[in-house]
Design a protein around this motif. Structure first.
Motif, PDB file in Angstrom:
ATOM      1  N   LEU A   1      -2.781   2.069   1.929  1.00  0.00           N
ATOM      2  CA  LEU A   1      -2.313   0.768   1.453  1.00  0.00           C
ATOM      3  C   LEU A   1      -1.105   0.284   2.252  1.00  0.00           C
ATOM      4  O   LEU A   1      -1.005  -0.891   2.598  1.00  0.00           O
ATOM      5  CB  LEU A   1      -1.974   0.837  -0.037  1.00  0.00           C
ATOM      6  N   ARG A   2      -0.210   1.188   2.579  1.00  0.00           N
ATOM      7  CA  ARG A   2       0.975   0.839   3.361  1.00  0.00           C
ATOM      8  C   ARG A   2       0.574   0.335   4.757  1.00  0.00           C
ATOM      9  O   ARG A   2       1.138  -0.636   5.261  1.00  0.00           O
ATOM     10  CB  ARG A   2       1.896   2.045   3.472  1.00  0.00           C
ATOM     11  N   ASN A   3      -0.401   0.981   5.376  1.00  0.00           N
ATOM     12  CA  ASN A   3      -0.873   0.563   6.706  1.00  0.00           C
ATOM     13  C   ASN A   3      -1.481  -0.834   6.687  1.00  0.00           C
ATOM     14  O   ASN A   3      -1.440  -1.547   7.691  1.00  0.00           O
ATOM     15  CB  ASN A   3      -1.876   1.568   7.270  1.00  0.00           C
ATOM     16  N   LEU A   4      -2.039  -1.220   5.548  1.00  0.00           N
ATOM     17  CA  LEU A   4      -2.602  -2.566   5.396  1.00  0.00           C
ATOM     18  C   LEU A   4      -1.553  -3.559   4.896  1.00  0.00           C
ATOM     19  O   LEU A   4      -1.877  -4.704   4.607  1.00  0.00           O
ATOM     20  CB  LEU A   4      -3.790  -2.535   4.431  1.00  0.00           C
ATOM     21  N   GLN A   5      -0.312  -3.108   4.768  1.00  0.00           N
ATOM     22  CA  GLN A   5       0.818  -3.892   4.289  1.00  0.00           C
ATOM     23  C   GLN A   5       0.617  -4.390   2.857  1.00  0.00           C
ATOM     24  O   GLN A   5       1.051  -5.476   2.487  1.00  0.00           O
ATOM     25  CB  GLN A   5       1.110  -5.062   5.228  1.00  0.00           C
ATOM     26  N   ILE A   6      -0.047  -3.575   2.055  1.00  0.00           N
ATOM     27  CA  ILE A   6      -0.283  -3.899   0.646  1.00  0.00           C
ATOM     28  C   ILE A   6       0.810  -3.239  -0.181  1.00  0.00           C
ATOM     29  O   ILE A   6       1.039  -2.040  -0.080  1.00  0.00           O
ATOM     30  CB  ILE A   6      -1.669  -3.412   0.194  1.00  0.00           C
ATOM     31  N   ARG A   7       1.501  -4.025  -0.991  1.00  0.00           N
ATOM     32  CA  ARG A   7       2.560  -3.496  -1.853  1.00  0.00           C
ATOM     33  C   ARG A   7       2.074  -3.281  -3.287  1.00  0.00           C
ATOM     34  O   ARG A   7       2.599  -2.445  -4.004  1.00  0.00           O
ATOM     35  CB  ARG A   7       3.758  -4.463  -1.874  1.00  0.00           C
ATOM     36  N   ALA A   8       1.101  -4.075  -3.720  1.00  0.00           N
ATOM     37  CA  ALA A   8       0.571  -3.959  -5.079  1.00  0.00           C
ATOM     38  C   ALA A   8      -0.903  -4.314  -5.053  1.00  0.00           C
ATOM     39  O   ALA A   8      -1.351  -5.065  -4.190  1.00  0.00           O
ATOM     40  CB  ALA A   8       1.324  -4.893  -6.015  1.00  0.00           C
ATOM     41  N   ASN A   9      -1.657  -3.747  -6.000  1.00  0.00           N
ATOM     42  CA  ASN A   9      -3.065  -4.134  -6.072  1.00  0.00           C
ATOM     43  C   ASN A   9      -3.598  -4.021  -7.492  1.00  0.00           C
ATOM     44  O   ASN A   9      -3.024  -3.364  -8.347  1.00  0.00           O
ATOM     45  CB  ASN A   9      -3.927  -3.373  -5.067  1.00  0.00           C
TER      46      ASN A   9
END
Length: 52
Positions: free
Chosen positions: A24-32
């Protein structure tokens, strides 16, 4: 009982598997948020929302 709705407000604060957090961090996702779409109690699809 199965946990159907999965919500992570902040991947840095939630205790999740390190590989999942890295992904998730590699995709720049902070929340889902993941919510199943059920039709007649059968999984039809998933509604997924990300906050980057």
């Amino acid at each position: 009982m199965v946990e159907w709705v999965k919500a992570i407000a902040d991947i840095e604060l939630k205790s999740i598997e390190p590989y999942h957090q890295d992904f998730l961090r590699n995709l720049q996702i902070r929340a889902n948020l993941v919510v199943p779409i059920l039709i007649l109690r059968e999984l039809w699809g998933l509604l997924v929302a990300h906050h980057c």
